[in-house]
Scaffold this active site. Structure first.
Site, PDB file in Angstrom:
ATOM      1  CB  CYS A 171      43.654 103.717  89.832  1.00 29.86           C
ATOM      2  SG  CYS A 171      42.532 104.975  89.210  1.00 29.86           S
ATOM      3  CG  HIS A 209      41.653 101.192  92.198  1.00 31.96           C
ATOM      4  ND1 HIS A 209      41.598 102.357  92.917  1.00 31.96           N
ATOM      5  CD2 HIS A 209      41.148 101.476  90.971  1.00 31.96           C
ATOM      6  CE1 HIS A 209      41.072 103.302  92.162  1.00 31.96           C
ATOM      7  NE2 HIS A 209      40.796 102.802  90.981  1.00 31.96           N
ATOM      8  CG  ASN A 265      38.296 105.291  90.880  1.00 33.28           C
ATOM      9  OD1 ASN A 265      39.316 105.530  91.525  1.00 33.28           O
ATOM     10  ND2 ASN A 265      38.324 104.722  89.689  1.00 33.28           N
TER      11      ASN A 265
HETATM   12  N1  ACO Z   1      23.819 106.908  84.034  1.00 32.65           N
HETATM   13  C1  ACO Z   1      22.925 106.248  83.281  1.00 32.65           C
HETATM   14  N2  ACO Z   1      23.276 105.500  82.198  1.00 32.65           N
HETATM   15  C2  ACO Z   1      24.596 105.424  81.903  1.00 32.65           C
HETATM   16  C3  ACO Z   1      25.579 106.099  82.663  1.00 32.65           C
HETATM   17  C4  ACO Z   1      25.153 106.859  83.755  1.00 32.65           C
HETATM   18  N3  ACO Z   1      26.007 107.530  84.557  1.00 32.65           N
HETATM   19  N4  ACO Z   1      26.790 105.831  82.116  1.00 32.65           N
HETATM   20  C5  ACO Z   1      26.589 105.015  81.072  1.00 32.65           C
HETATM   21  N5  ACO Z   1      25.266 104.772  80.948  1.00 32.65           N
HETATM   22  C6  ACO Z   1      24.600 103.933  79.918  1.00 32.65           C
HETATM   23  C7  ACO Z   1      25.419 103.801  78.660  1.00 32.65           C
HETATM   24  O1  ACO Z   1      25.209 104.902  77.801  1.00 32.65           O
HETATM   25  C8  ACO Z   1      24.910 102.483  78.102  1.00 32.65           C
HETATM   26  O2  ACO Z   1      23.668 102.745  77.460  1.00 32.65           O
HETATM   27  P1  ACO Z   1      23.279 101.936  76.107  1.00 32.65           P
HETATM   28  O3  ACO Z   1      23.213 100.489  76.545  1.00 32.65           O
HETATM   29  O4  ACO Z   1      21.969 102.536  75.745  1.00 32.65           O
HETATM   30  O5  ACO Z   1      24.400 102.204  75.148  1.00 32.65           O
HETATM   31  C9  ACO Z   1      24.604 101.660  79.358  1.00 32.65           C
HETATM   32  O6  ACO Z   1      24.516 102.605  80.438  1.00 32.65           O
HETATM   33  C10 ACO Z   1      25.678 100.629  79.659  1.00 32.65           C
HETATM   34  O7  ACO Z   1      26.983 101.245  79.583  1.00 32.65           O
HETATM   35  P2  ACO Z   1      28.317 100.419  79.819  1.00 32.65           P
HETATM   36  O8  ACO Z   1      29.483 101.344  79.665  1.00 32.65           O
HETATM   37  O9  ACO Z   1      28.297  99.154  79.006  1.00 32.65           O
HETATM   38  O10 ACO Z   1      28.124 100.025  81.366  1.00 32.65           O
HETATM   39  P3  ACO Z   1      29.028  99.098  82.243  1.00 32.65           P
HETATM   40  O11 ACO Z   1      28.164  98.093  82.882  1.00 32.65           O
HETATM   41  O12 ACO Z   1      30.266  98.634  81.522  1.00 32.65           O
HETATM   42  O13 ACO Z   1      29.493 100.091  83.401  1.00 32.65           O
HETATM   43  C11 ACO Z   1      31.421 101.326  84.105  1.00 32.65           C
HETATM   44  C12 ACO Z   1      30.299 101.218  83.079  1.00 32.65           C
HETATM   45  C13 ACO Z   1      30.823 101.505  85.454  1.00 32.65           C
HETATM   46  C14 ACO Z   1      32.284 102.527  83.751  1.00 32.65           C
HETATM   47  C15 ACO Z   1      32.276 100.026  84.075  1.00 32.65           C
HETATM   48  O14 ACO Z   1      32.610  99.727  82.762  1.00 32.65           O
HETATM   49  C16 ACO Z   1      33.530 100.123  84.897  1.00 32.65           C
HETATM   50  O15 ACO Z   1      33.504 100.191  86.112  1.00 32.65           O
HETATM   51  N6  ACO Z   1      34.706 100.060  84.237  1.00 32.65           N
HETATM   52  C17 ACO Z   1      35.968 100.002  84.946  1.00 32.65           C
HETATM   53  C18 ACO Z   1      36.392 101.288  85.562  1.00 32.65           C
HETATM   54  C19 ACO Z   1      37.654 101.059  86.363  1.00 32.65           C
HETATM   55  O16 ACO Z   1      37.862 100.012  86.944  1.00 32.65           O
HETATM   56  N7  ACO Z   1      38.565 101.967  86.397  1.00 32.65           N
HETATM   57  C20 ACO Z   1      39.783 101.641  87.185  1.00 32.65           C
HETATM   58  C21 ACO Z   1      40.800 102.470  86.904  1.00 32.65           C
HETATM   59  S1  ACO Z   1      40.336 104.154  87.063  1.00 32.65           S
HETATM   60  C22 ACO Z   1      41.806 105.057  86.825  1.00 32.65           C
HETATM   61  O17 ACO Z   1      42.871 104.547  86.642  1.00 32.65           O
HETATM   62  C23 ACO Z   1      41.682 106.539  86.773  1.00 32.65           C
END
Ligand code: ACO
Length: 329
Positions: free
Chosen positions: A123, A256, A286
């Site tokens: 990314c 990004h 993304n």
């Molecule tokens: N739908 C419903 N529930 C979900 C989903 C979904 N799609 N995905 C995860 N959950 C659940 C999880 O299982 C978890 O449940 P639990 O609490 O019962 O265990 C809960 O939601 C919370 O999950 P987290 O992973 O803690 O959620 P978070 O708030 O961290 O959001 C996310 C996840 C959106 C992926 C976030 O961490 C994020 O944006 N990370 C950064 C991604 C990024 O910036 N990437 C950049 C580079 S990408 C590249 O280089 C290719």
């Protein structure tokens, strides 16, 4: 003898292309639900800000999307494709293992002979590619470059993993970067830390006629989130210092486009007004290396970013990689 005047590089045109198939969160949730995967529009919007993404048809490749974005950037720059002497494509989803997607874009544009290669920094790829093209122009190795970010991330998504498959989309963005007497690109900065390879990767590879290992995207979202927030702040400050500018000089921030919460926190730390943040993540998801040039092109075409404005681009992604570029349009 008078020393030669410093050579600068300047963006003279932008372009982008999204495949027509636009998929809403509700549509995606319904199709995942048919396979027993639970997700919802409410979860996706609350945690990421994403509402839509575009998915390319199965036969459409990275270079197909990239060449469309390139044609639009060339038209905006009023630049004859034959004058291009460098093509760089930032991608992690090229058409094939080799040759590069850049060589395929070159062939599709019908321009032959100029340097063409891909940059793979996930990314952060577009910021890396722009920095390389800027350096090549400043050192006289090129004069008119096409810098493209193009991705078909839908090919490497695991549609059984709800924590990743709802986040990504396909698309391409491009700029024409030309040698100039006046500064355009003011400073760039690139970083990587290979200790974090495992938190965001596609671990599979091609070997002996087979795919060895898992060819689908794996991400430890919370770990990526924490690292992204910290490096985006530090790299923004160091690129400003390099260019001898301050936060107050930034008219537009284009980070990004991965997660609106990361983007807003970056803008807040830089004390930028929320309206200076360009966000397309809600409509594009993304798109990895394509996300920044897609957002840039959209803001230029809407007349928000204008000639003379100072823009900061910030990339962050797998590797772990990150970087920033500051320019006057
Ligand atoms: N739908 C419903 N529930 C979900 C989903 C979904 N799609 N995905 C995860 N959950 C659940 C999880 O299982 C978890 O449940 P639990 O609490 O019962 O265990 C809960 O939601 C919370 O999950 P987290 O992973 O803690 O959620 P978070 O708030 O961290 O959001 C996310 C996840 C959106 C992926 C976030 O961490 C994020 O944006 N990370 C950064 C991604 C990024 O910036 N990437 C950049 C580079 S990408 C590249 O280089 C290719």
């Amino acid at each position: 003898m008078t020393p030669p005047l410093p050579r600068h590089s300047r963006i003279t045109g932008t372009g982008s292309f999204l495949p027509p198939n636009r998929v809403s969160n509700a549509q995606l949730a319904a199709s995942l639900g048919a396979d027993g995967i639970e997700t919802s529009d409410a979860w996706i919007v609350e945690r990421t800000g994403i509402r839509f993404r575009h998915f390319a048809e199965a036969t459409v490749t990275c270079s197909d999307l990239g060449v469309e974005a390139a044609r639009r950037a060339l038209a905006a720059a009023d630049c004859d494709p034959q004058a291009i002497d460098l093509i760089i494509v930032a991608t992690s989803t090229p058409d094939m293992v080799f040759p590069s997607a850049a060589c395929m874009v070159q062939e599709k544009l019908g321009v032959h002979g100029c340097a063409a290669f891909d940059v793979q920094a996930v990314c952060s790829g577009f910021v890396y590619a722009l920095s390389v093209a800027d350096s090549m122009i400043k050192t006289g190795l090129a004069s008119k470059a096409l810098v493209i970010g193009s991705e078909v991330f839908s090919r490497i998504l695991d549609f059984k993993d709800r924590t990743t498959c709802v986040l990504f989309g396909d698309g391409a963005g491009a700029v024409v970067l030309e040698a100039s007497d006046t500064p355009g690109i003011l400073a760039t900065e690139l970083h990587a830390d290979g200790r974090h390879v495992g938190i965001l990767c596609v671990p599979g590879t091609v070997s002996g006629g087979k795919v060895l290992g898992d060819p689908l995207l794996k991400m430890d979202g919370p770990a990526v989130f924490k690292l992204a927030v910290s490096v985006l702040d530090s790299v923004a400050r160091s690129v400003l210092a390099k260019a001898d500018r301050s936060e107050a000089d930034v008219d537009w921030l284009i980070p990004h486009q991965a997660n609106i919460r990361i983007m807003q926190s970056t803008a807040k730390k830089l004390k930028l007004a929320p309206e200076k943040l360009i966000a397309t993540v809600d409509r594009h998801g993304n798109t990895s290396a394509a996300s920044i040039p897609l957002a840039l092109d959209e803001a230029v075409r809407e007349g928000r970013i204008k000639r003379g404005d100072t823009v900061m681009l910030e990339g962050v992604g797998g590797g772990f990689t990150w970087g920033a570029a500051l320019f006057d349009l």
